[in-house]
Every structure is written in structure tokens, then in C-alpha cells.
Scaffold this motif. Structure first.
Motif, mmCIF file in Angstrom:
data_model
loop_
_atom_site.group_PDB
_atom_site.id
_atom_site.type_symbol
_atom_site.label_atom_id
_atom_site.label_comp_id
_atom_site.label_asym_id
_atom_site.label_seq_id
_atom_site.Cartn_x
_atom_site.Cartn_y
_atom_site.Cartn_z
ATOM 1 N N TRP A 9 0.812 -1.293 0.317
ATOM 2 C CA TRP A 9 -0.073 -0.035 -0.086
ATOM 3 C C TRP A 9 0.837 1.220 0.069
ATOM 4 C CZ3 TRP A 9 -4.820 0.799 -1.250
ATOM 5 C CH2 TRP A 9 -5.435 1.739 -0.954
ATOM 6 N N VAL A 122 -7.781 -2.973 -20.564
ATOM 7 C CA VAL A 122 -8.048 -2.662 -18.956
ATOM 8 C C VAL A 122 -7.790 -1.433 -18.473
ATOM 9 C CG1 VAL A 122 -8.372 -3.745 -16.705
ATOM 10 C CG2 VAL A 122 -8.121 -5.283 -18.827
ATOM 11 N N GLY A 125 -6.616 3.089 -12.923
ATOM 12 C CA GLY A 125 -6.403 4.372 -12.346
ATOM 13 C C GLY A 125 -5.254 4.230 -11.161
ATOM 14 N N SER A 128 -6.524 0.445 -6.957
ATOM 15 C CA SER A 128 -6.875 -0.300 -5.485
ATOM 16 C C SER A 128 -8.178 -0.917 -5.689
ATOM 17 C CB SER A 128 -6.973 1.298 -4.537
ATOM 18 O OG SER A 128 -8.387 1.840 -5.415
ATOM 19 N N GLY A 133 -11.235 -5.818 -10.498
ATOM 20 C CA GLY A 133 -11.800 -4.976 -11.799
ATOM 21 C C GLY A 133 -10.490 -4.418 -12.712
ATOM 22 N N LEU A 150 -3.840 5.412 -16.333
ATOM 23 C CA LEU A 150 -4.354 6.987 -16.725
ATOM 24 C C LEU A 150 -3.545 7.917 -15.983
ATOM 25 C CD1 LEU A 150 -7.884 5.505 -17.251
ATOM 26 C CD2 LEU A 150 -6.523 6.811 -19.068
ATOM 27 N N ARG A 197 -4.345 6.621 -2.462
ATOM 28 C CA ARG A 197 -3.915 5.640 -3.916
ATOM 29 C C ARG A 197 -5.146 5.381 -4.895
ATOM 30 N NH1 ARG A 197 -0.095 6.548 -1.937
ATOM 31 N NH2 ARG A 197 1.095 5.306 -0.315
ATOM 32 N N THR A 199 -7.998 7.013 -7.794
ATOM 33 C CA THR A 199 -8.015 8.481 -8.748
ATOM 34 C C THR A 199 -9.573 8.813 -8.947
ATOM 35 O OG1 THR A 199 -8.201 6.957 -10.547
ATOM 36 C CG2 THR A 199 -6.132 7.584 -10.029
ATOM 37 N N ALA A 205 -15.710 5.363 -12.061
ATOM 38 C CA ALA A 205 -15.921 4.010 -12.833
ATOM 39 C C ALA A 205 -16.378 3.034 -11.853
ATOM 40 C CB ALA A 205 -14.691 3.629 -13.485
ATOM 41 N N THR A 206 -16.108 3.256 -10.545
ATOM 42 C CA THR A 206 -16.656 2.404 -9.565
ATOM 43 C C THR A 206 -17.731 2.886 -8.634
ATOM 44 O OG1 THR A 206 -15.028 2.979 -7.723
ATOM 45 C CG2 THR A 206 -14.473 1.430 -9.327
ATOM 46 N N ALA A 209 -17.696 5.395 -2.503
ATOM 47 C CA ALA A 209 -18.217 6.342 -1.514
ATOM 48 C C ALA A 209 -17.131 6.926 -0.653
ATOM 49 C CB ALA A 209 -19.399 5.421 -0.803
ATOM 50 N N ILE A 262 -13.232 5.115 -21.709
ATOM 51 C CA ILE A 262 -12.297 5.547 -20.626
ATOM 52 C C ILE A 262 -12.532 6.954 -20.251
ATOM 53 C CG2 ILE A 262 -9.733 5.990 -20.472
ATOM 54 C CD1 ILE A 262 -10.411 3.121 -21.396
ATOM 55 N N VAL A 263 -12.932 7.201 -18.958
ATOM 56 C CA VAL A 263 -13.122 8.605 -18.461
ATOM 57 C C VAL A 263 -11.967 9.079 -18.471
ATOM 58 C CG1 VAL A 263 -13.940 9.879 -16.387
ATOM 59 C CG2 VAL A 263 -14.989 7.610 -17.007
ATOM 60 N N HIS A 479 -20.178 0.158 -2.142
ATOM 61 C CA HIS A 479 -19.279 1.130 -3.016
ATOM 62 C C HIS A 479 -18.105 0.321 -3.457
ATOM 63 C CE1 HIS A 479 -18.534 1.345 1.551
ATOM 64 N NE2 HIS A 479 -17.211 0.910 1.051
ATOM 65 N N HIS A 480 -17.940 -1.097 -3.424
ATOM 66 C CA HIS A 480 -16.536 -1.438 -3.828
ATOM 67 C C HIS A 480 -16.960 -2.098 -5.319
ATOM 68 C CE1 HIS A 480 -15.082 -2.703 0.121
ATOM 69 N NE2 HIS A 480 -14.768 -1.341 -0.089
HETATM 70 C C1 FAD Z 1 -7.561 -0.227 1.669
HETATM 71 C C2 FAD Z 1 -8.767 -0.017 0.881
HETATM 72 C C3 FAD Z 1 -9.698 1.145 0.972
HETATM 73 C C4 FAD Z 1 -10.791 1.244 0.229
HETATM 74 N N1 FAD Z 1 -11.654 2.112 0.774
HETATM 75 C C5 FAD Z 1 -12.630 2.611 -0.090
HETATM 76 C C6 FAD Z 1 -13.730 3.678 0.150
HETATM 77 O O1 FAD Z 1 -13.624 4.038 1.288
HETATM 78 N N2 FAD Z 1 -14.771 3.624 -0.610
HETATM 79 C C7 FAD Z 1 -14.837 3.236 -1.764
HETATM 80 O O2 FAD Z 1 -15.666 3.487 -2.572
HETATM 81 N N3 FAD Z 1 -14.026 2.411 -2.075
HETATM 82 C C8 FAD Z 1 -12.870 2.015 -1.615
HETATM 83 N N4 FAD Z 1 -12.038 1.122 -1.749
HETATM 84 C C9 FAD Z 1 -12.089 0.460 -3.414
HETATM 85 C C10 FAD Z 1 -11.238 1.425 -4.336
HETATM 86 O O3 FAD Z 1 -10.275 2.073 -3.908
HETATM 87 C C11 FAD Z 1 -12.333 2.176 -5.119
HETATM 88 O O4 FAD Z 1 -13.099 1.102 -5.970
HETATM 89 C C12 FAD Z 1 -11.943 3.211 -6.069
HETATM 90 O O5 FAD Z 1 -12.774 3.785 -6.540
HETATM 91 C C13 FAD Z 1 -10.756 2.705 -7.145
HETATM 92 O O6 FAD Z 1 -10.093 3.652 -7.704
HETATM 93 P P1 FAD Z 1 -8.896 3.517 -8.460
HETATM 94 O O7 FAD Z 1 -8.476 4.984 -8.973
HETATM 95 O O8 FAD Z 1 -7.745 2.739 -7.766
HETATM 96 O O9 FAD Z 1 -9.496 2.500 -9.600
HETATM 97 P P2 FAD Z 1 -8.627 1.164 -10.177
HETATM 98 O O10 FAD Z 1 -8.810 0.189 -9.149
HETATM 99 O O11 FAD Z 1 -7.603 1.322 -10.947
HETATM 100 O O12 FAD Z 1 -9.790 0.809 -11.199
HETATM 101 C C14 FAD Z 1 -11.285 0.296 -10.788
HETATM 102 C C15 FAD Z 1 -12.165 -0.160 -11.729
HETATM 103 O O13 FAD Z 1 -12.572 1.298 -12.706
HETATM 104 C C16 FAD Z 1 -11.811 1.070 -13.747
HETATM 105 N N5 FAD Z 1 -11.333 2.405 -14.017
HETATM 106 C C17 FAD Z 1 -10.241 3.166 -13.476
HETATM 107 N N6 FAD Z 1 -10.094 4.199 -13.919
HETATM 108 C C18 FAD Z 1 -11.045 4.388 -15.155
HETATM 109 C C19 FAD Z 1 -11.201 5.293 -16.056
HETATM 110 N N7 FAD Z 1 -10.535 6.507 -16.010
HETATM 111 N N8 FAD Z 1 -12.004 5.364 -17.084
HETATM 112 C C20 FAD Z 1 -12.902 3.918 -16.970
HETATM 113 N N9 FAD Z 1 -12.643 2.990 -16.112
HETATM 114 C C21 FAD Z 1 -11.647 3.301 -15.101
HETATM 115 C C22 FAD Z 1 -10.916 -0.045 -13.726
HETATM 116 O O14 FAD Z 1 -10.755 -0.669 -15.234
HETATM 117 C C23 FAD Z 1 -11.553 -1.009 -12.788
HETATM 118 O O15 FAD Z 1 -12.515 -1.690 -13.404
HETATM 119 C C24 FAD Z 1 -10.956 0.774 -0.944
HETATM 120 C C25 FAD Z 1 -9.692 -0.022 -1.278
HETATM 121 C C26 FAD Z 1 -8.593 -0.469 -0.550
HETATM 122 C C27 FAD Z 1 -7.687 -1.424 -1.054
#
Ligand code: FAD
Length: 545
Positions: A9, A122, A125, A128, A133, A150, A197, A199, A205-206, A209, A262-263, A479-480
Motif C-alpha cells: 500500500w 483494461v 487508475g 486499488s 476490476g 491513466l 491511492r 483516482t 468508474a466504480t 463512496a 475511458i473516463v 461501494h466496492h
Molecule cells: C484499503 C482500501 C480502502 C478502500 N476504501 C474505499 C472507500 O472508502 N470507498 C470506496 O468506494 N472504495 C474503497 N476502496 C476500493 C477502491 O479504492 C475504489 O473502488 C476506488 O474507486 C478505485 O479507484 P482507482 O483509481 O484505484 O481505480 P482502479 O482500481 O484502478 O480501477 C477500478 C475500476 O475502474 C476502472 N477504471 C479506473 N479508471 C478508469 C477510467 N479513467 N475510465 C474508465 N474506467 C476506469 C478499472 O478498469 C476498474 O474496473 C478501498 C480499497 C482499498 C484497497
């Protein structure tokens, strides 16, 4: 060579936990969890990766990386399964290449190339994801896979202080959003636990919350407009405060998990920075009594920004309360007026329902302890996994009338599965978000892992827990997101005609079926599908951000 980047992490290899620290940490585990920690696990070297099966066209070649640790990092998210596989140096699916576009023109060019070359894309972001995903497990129909990272599309592009909104590029990490708004007096105020960590594009995209429990919980609530590049053209919605013009284009991209496009950027609504803050912690005899108080707060408009309700076990494990009581942590904030009076009304309402406000010093300490446990959570999880603890979380949402039954059923099913599969362990529950008509329970599982068998252990426990959750009427995720891990329950949860509609949208936006295959819907790419010819792609200008 350190593999911390693949599974850890922290921001750099220097943050990898040292064996001595893990040993020290594991020493205290038995008194807290009821089972001993194991000797620290030594991360294994990365397995030899297969040679990339594809090469980018020459005009894109400088955007690609085939460096093994880079590829392995992009083959995993951050679920328990991901961390274990990363630690063992054994990611199952690794992209052939990591591609880092510098702007929208590059994104469009990569999609064109991938559509014609039969290569799955794939989006990535912050990586995480906790639901598979970003793992390029795309089926056998593709000549290869690329992870489209991205992170170069980053920054606050524009701030509109009049309407209070900002144009944010998709690859911007949480801290950079707030840094970019510094000096404006405004904040996005969107703080998922993964803030450091994750974006903007990942949040959209997810349907992520944030940390705040009441009001503006999901990213959906602050999205004003979205711009995305799809294989069929640019999808950009108007900036509007609200609109009744048909189904919302933003809603279709929210939660689309990279399957439709792609957002690249979005206008998100801002708020004034709060200057008044106050916190208070209350003790409840159990989660059910605390939940009744929480319901009363939300339904009567008394709920402050933060309302976290921890069951007795989670309260003890996080150090919030040591009495075995459930803890309700309330935190109010405002940019205009002191918040203590409103908080006092909320506390009085809770007291009427059987909760006990802690003495001021005790109350502040409890709230601070909870907050720091929340912030340290992702790092703590690393230490637990290295100490041989199976640790994972899952969450849902359900209407108030079914909340207690759901929590009981899921806890019982998960506890029984832990007994059978792990020989014991603990399930805790907290309520992370509250709405007038329901709430979001969030479960944490902690159990002795059998090294080498953790993935099958978790698969069995997960199946029992999520079957119970589905049967009790909850959503498979609050929200996951769905990713690959929740597909089997999501497919049962959604209406069949809606699945058909999603499939049709996918065909229209992504004719070659290259975008994140395996999430949301299955669509085998049609034979001999080429890309739309360049003339069909509307709206991509020559200017890159
Ligand atoms: C320790 C921990 C704590 C967490 N806490 C929370 C929390 O409090 N709330 C919460 O909602 N989630 C939480 N999560 C889950 C995760 O952080 C969320 O799902 C977050 O929104 C993912 O963002 P990311 O930028 O890391 O996306 P990624 O993990 O890189 O991608 C997530 C998904 O979105 C797609 N994606 C990413 N960027 C784009 C883009 N620009 N355009 C189109 N598709 C895209 C990817 O293909 C994938 O399917 C947590 C995870 C961990 C490990």
C-alpha cells in the motif's frame, strides 16, 4: 529486487514492513484476535513472466512498458487475494504491456489500435480495486491485453468558483485533487479510505463512496458532467446542476468499470472548506440499539457528516471503546457556524434511545482512536497478511426494515464458514453510511490463514457470506463495485432486461468488445470486427491535455 510495489500500500519500497516489525506486531495478536500470529512471511521473488504477445504500433511505442514489476503491479488490485498473490510473486494474469497515454488523443489511438488488433484494454487508475476490476482476466478471445494506466492524465484543469465546481482529470489522485484546490477556499470533500491511492476516474468508474456517512456519500452525488473516450467516439455530457432530459448520460458511465469507455475528465461539485468541527462518541449496548439511534438521526435530519457505528468487537479491535459496547462516532462540520449546538441535539436524541454519551475527554480520545485506526487500516492489513491472518472486508446496503436480520444472517453464515474453513476467527460489523430509508453494513473478517491455502479458504468463506447477504435482500456491493469477483451475485441481482440493455450499450460503444472484458457483462467479440473507421469517431480534437 523488492516486489512491494506489486502488493503493498505504501508509496515506495522504503515503506515495506520489515520482518522485525511484523514479528513484533504478531506477538500481540493472540490477545486481540484470540489466535496467534505466524512467523513473518518473506515476500517471494516475482515469477518469470511470459514474453509480451503483442507490440504497440510504432507511433504508440513510446507509451508502452514491458518491465516485469510494472506489468505485475498492473495485474493485481488490492483485495486480500491480490495481496497474497503479489506476496507470493504469483499474479495469475499479467498484462502484456502497460500503456500510459499522455492525453485523449493517445487514448483514442490506443483504442483504435486495440480494436483492430484484437487486444483487450483494461483501464487502470490507482489500482486499488478490491473486486478484480483491474486484473486482465479477459477470456481467451484476445491476442493480448494492455493495462491502460491513466496517471499521466492528471491535475485540476479548471475551477469555476461561481458555480463551485472543478474540472478534474481522470488520473488525479485524492491528495492531488485537494492540493490543486488549495487557495480556492473550496474542497471536493470526497475521502474514501483509499484516498491516497485512488483516482477521480476510478471513483467514477466504480461509484465509490467517501468517508462521510450522511449526505453526498457517493461520487454520483457530486458529478456534474463526465467526458469519456469510447471506441465509437467521445461521450461528453453538459455541465448542468440538474436535468430532466431523459436517462442521464452520467449515470451510465458511473459504475461502468471501464466497460463502456475511458473516463478522461469530469466536472465535480465543490463545497466551502469547513472551519468548525466537533466530534462526540456514544456507547450503545449493541449494534441493533445503535442502529435505531442512527436511523432516528438520519430520518429526523439530525445526522452530522460523520456517523460511524461499530459493533462491540470492532470497537475493541480498533481501540475505540474497550468496554465491549458498540460505539457511535459522530463528527459534525460546517463552513459557516459552530456545530456544537446541533451535535448536542443529536446526542440528546441518542440518549433518549438508550445510548450513553462518553465524558468529553474519553469521547474525544475514542473518536481520535477510531479515526487513526481508519487511516492506518490499509497499512495494518499488510502487517496482518504478513503475520498469517486472513483479513478481508465486504459491504452491502439494505433498507432499515431488513437491516437487523441481514446483519444477523450474514454474521452467522460467515462465522460458521470461518469455523469450518479456518477453525475459528472473528467477523465484525460497522455501519459506514446511513440513508433515510436504509444503511450500509460493512463486515471485516479476521481468521487464522493456512499458508498456501488462503485463496481457497477465502473463496469458501466469501461464497457463504455473500450468499447470505444476497438472500437477505442486500446489494452485492454498496461501494466496492462489481468487478470480476462479484459478477455471479450481480448477475442474479439485476433485472434481466437491464442486462440486455447493458449488452446493447456495450455493442454500440465498444463494437470490438475490447474494453475490460469480464466486468459487468460478457460479450464475446464478434468475429472479424474491425474498428470503426476514423471518420466515424466524433469529437476527438487534435489537442491533448
Ligand atoms: C484499503 C482500501 C480502502 C478502500 N476504501 C474505499 C472507500 O472508502 N470507498 C470506496 O468506494 N472504495 C474503497 N476502496 C476500493 C477502491 O479504492 C475504489 O473502488 C476506488 O474507486 C478505485 O479507484 P482507482 O483509481 O484505484 O481505480 P482502479 O482500481 O484502478 O480501477 C477500478 C475500476 O475502474 C476502472 N477504471 C479506473 N479508471 C478508469 C477510467 N479513467 N475510465 C474508465 N474506467 C476506469 C478499472 O478498469 C476498474 O474496473 C478501498 C480499497 C482499498 C484497497
Amino acid at each position: 529486487m523488492s516486489t512491494y510495489r506489486v502488493w503493498g500500500w505504501g508509496a515506495s519500497d522504503g515503506e515495506a514492513p520489515r520482518a522485525a516489525d511484523v514479528r513484533e506486531f504478531a506477538r500481540g495478536l493472540e490477545s486481540v484476535l484470540g489466535f496467534p500470529g505466524q512467523p513473518p512471511e518473506e515476500p517471494a521473488p516475482l515469477r518469470a513472466l511470459e514474453e509480451p504477445r503483442v507490440a504497440l504500433q510504432p507511433s504508440l511505442a513510446t507509451l508502452g512498458s514491458a518491465e516485469p514489476v510494472d506489468r505485475a503491479r498492473h495485474g493485481l488490485g488490492r483485495s486480500y487475494r491480490d495481496v497474497v498473490r503479489g506476496l507470493r510473486g504469483a499474479p495469475d494474469h499479467v498484462p502484456d504491456l502497460v500503456v500510459r497515454p499522455g492525453g485523449e488523443g493517445d487514448v483514442a489511438a490506443v483504442l483504435d489500435w486495440a480494436s483492430s488488433a484484437g487486444v483487450a484494454v483494461v483501464p487502470f487508475g490507482g489500482g486499488s480495486s478490491v473486486v478484480g476490476g483491474v486484473e486482465p482476466m479477459v477470456g481467451g478471445y484476445f491476442r493480448g491485453t494492455v493495462s491502460l494506466d491513466l496517471q499521466r492524465l492528471a491535475g485540476v484543469a479548471e475551477v469555476d468558483p461561481v458555480s463551485r465546481a472543478a474540472l478534474l482529470r481522470a488520473g488525479t489522485f485524492g491528495p492531488d485533487v485537494e492540493r490543486g484546490l488549495a487557495g480556492t477556499g473550496l474542497t471536493l470533500r470526497f475521502f474514501p479510505q483509499s484516498f491516497e491511492r485512488s483516482t477521480v476516474g476510478g471513483w467514477i468508474a466504480t461509484r465509490a463512496a467517501g468517508h462521510y456517512a450522511a449526505r453526498l456519500q457517493h461520487i454520483d452525488d457530486v458529478v456534474e458532467s463526465v467526458r469519456a473516450v469510447t471506441p465509437s467516439g467521445v461521450w461528453e455530457s453538459r455541465r448542468l446542476p440538474a436535468s430532466g432530459a431523459g436517462p442521464s448520460p452520467d449515470r451510465l458511465l458511473l459504475g461502468s468499470e471501464g466497460a463502456f469507455g475511458i473516463v478522461t475528465e469530469a466536472w465535480l461539485r465543490l463545497q466551502s472548506r469547513p472551519v468548525h468541527r466537533a466530534r462526540v462518541t456514544l456507547a450503545a449496548p449493541d449494534l441493533a440499539v445503535g442502529a435505531e439511534a442512527l436511523r432516528a438521526l438520519v430520518q429526523n435530519g439530525l445526522a452530522p457528516a460523520t456517523c460511524r457505528l461499530l459493533d462491540g468487537c470492532e470497537s475493541v479491535l480498533t481501540g475505540t471503546l474497550t468496554t465491549g459496547d458498540a460505539a457511535l462516532v459522530l463528527g459534525a462540520e460546517s463552513s459557516t457556524a459552530p456545530v456544537e449546538p446541533a451535535l448536542r441535539v443529536a446526542v440528546a436524541a441518542c440518549a433518549d434511545l438508550g445510548l450513553r454519551a462518553l465524558l468529553p475527554e474519553e469521547s474525544t480520545a475514542a473518536a481520535q482512536t477510531w479515526r487513526s485506526a481508519f487511516l492506518r487500516g490499509p497499512y495494518l492489513r499488510e502487517l496482518l497478511v504478513l503475520s498469517g491472518v486472513l483479513v478481508e472486508t465486504f459491504e452491502t446496503a439494505v433498507t432499515w426494515d431488513r437491516l437487523a436480520a441481514l446483519v444477523d444472517a450474514v454474521t452467522a453464515a460467515t462465522q460458521a464458514a470461518l469455523g469450518e474453513v479456518c477453525g475459528g476467527g472473528t467477523v465484525t460489523c460497522r455501519i459506514t453510511h446511513a440513508y433515510p430509508d436504509g444503511a450500509a453494513p460493512y463486515f471485516t473478517v479476521l481468521a487464522p490463514a493456512r499458508r498456501g491455502s488462503e485463496l481457497s479458504q477465502w473463496a469458501d468463506v466469501e461464497a457463504a457470506a455473500k450468499e447470505a447477504l444476497h438472500a437477505a435482500g442486500g446489494t452485492i456491493t454498496h461501494h466496492h463495485a462489481v468487478g470480476r469477483d462479484h459478477r455471479r451475485w450481480y448477475d442474479r441481482q439485476r433485472p434481466d432486461p437491464f442486462a440486455l440493455a447493458l449488452g446493447a450499450a456495450k455493442s454500440a460503444l465498444d463494437p470490438a468488445g475490447i474494453l475490460n472484458p469480464g466486468v459487468l457483462i460478457d460479450r464475446r467479440p464478434p468475429p472479424d470486427t474491425g474498428p470503426p473507421d476514423a471518420g466515424q469517431r466524433r469529437g476527438i480534437g487534435p489537442v491533448d491535455h
